[in-house]
Design a protein around this motif. Structure first.
Motif, PDB file in Angstrom:
ATOM      1  N   THR A   1      90.850  85.172  40.745  1.00 41.12           N
ATOM      2  CA  THR A   1      92.300  85.169  40.555  1.00 41.12           C
ATOM      3  C   THR A   1      92.694  86.408  39.754  1.00 41.12           C
ATOM      4  N   PRO A   2      93.905  86.883  39.910  1.00 39.31           N
ATOM      5  CA  PRO A   2      94.337  88.044  39.116  1.00 39.31           C
ATOM      6  C   PRO A   2      94.484  87.668  37.643  1.00 39.31           C
ATOM      7  N   GLN A   3      94.351  88.667  36.787  1.00 35.92           N
ATOM      8  CA  GLN A   3      94.524  88.416  35.357  1.00 35.92           C
ATOM      9  C   GLN A   3      95.985  88.106  35.073  1.00 35.92           C
ATOM     10  N   ASN A   4      96.221  87.140  34.190  1.00 32.61           N
ATOM     11  CA  ASN A   4      97.581  86.839  33.789  1.00 32.61           C
ATOM     12  C   ASN A   4      97.894  87.586  32.486  1.00 32.61           C
ATOM     13  N   GLU A   5      99.094  87.413  31.983  1.00 32.29           N
ATOM     14  CA  GLU A   5      99.517  88.136  30.771  1.00 32.29           C
ATOM     15  C   GLU A   5      98.649  87.787  29.570  1.00 32.29           C
ATOM     16  N   GLU A   6      98.245  86.534  29.461  1.00 35.63           N
ATOM     17  CA  GLU A   6      97.398  86.124  28.336  1.00 35.63           C
ATOM     18  C   GLU A   6      96.041  86.821  28.404  1.00 35.63           C
ATOM     19  N   ASP A   7      95.460  86.906  29.594  1.00 39.16           N
ATOM     20  CA  ASP A   7      94.182  87.613  29.765  1.00 39.16           C
ATOM     21  C   ASP A   7      94.327  89.073  29.367  1.00 39.16           C
ATOM     22  N   LEU A   8      95.399  89.694  29.824  1.00 40.55           N
ATOM     23  CA  LEU A   8      95.618  91.110  29.512  1.00 40.55           C
ATOM     24  C   LEU A   8      95.815  91.316  28.016  1.00 40.55           C
ATOM     25  N   ALA A   9      96.541  90.410  27.361  1.00 39.81           N
ATOM     26  CA  ALA A   9      96.769  90.524  25.917  1.00 39.81           C
ATOM     27  C   ALA A   9      95.461  90.367  25.154  1.00 39.81           C
ATOM     28  N   ARG A  10      94.633  89.421  25.565  1.00 41.46           N
ATOM     29  CA  ARG A  10      93.338  89.238  24.888  1.00 41.46           C
ATOM     30  C   ARG A  10      92.430  90.444  25.088  1.00 41.46           C
ATOM     31  N   THR A  11      92.437  90.998  26.279  1.00 38.34           N
ATOM     32  CA  THR A  11      91.637  92.198  26.543  1.00 38.34           C
ATOM     33  C   THR A  11      92.122  93.362  25.691  1.00 38.34           C
TER      34      THR A  11
END
Length: 79
Positions: free
Chosen positions: A36-46
């Motif tokens: 699945t594509p990364q969501n905003e939470e994934d991007l923020a954690r990264t």
């Protein structure tokens, strides 16, 4: 309490062995690829993780300024 004057026994010898295997080497990247594509939470954690790494590099007393600059540039390219 008396002190025992005898030294402790020597640790057992460590034997290094190489195991040969005929198992094939298989590329498993597709099996573990993101489904699945990364969501905003994934991007923020990264982003937070990378920023933490950059700060850790800035404070590292064992790295030269040139090493720090190269490492930081590498991490910033991944943001």
């Amino acid at each position: 309490m008396p002190v025992d004057p005898t030294p402790p026994p020597a640790p057992p010898a460590i034997e290094e062995t190489q195991k040969k295997t005929d198992a094939p080497i298989v590329d498993m990247r597709d099996a573990f690829a993101r489904k699945t594509p990364q969501n905003e939470e994934d991007l923020a954690r990264t982003r937070d993780f990378i920023l933490g790494k950059i700060e850790m590099i800035r404070r590292d007393p064992n790295m030269t300024p040139a090493e720090k600059a190269a490492a930081i540039a590498d991490l910033q390219s991944r943001r």
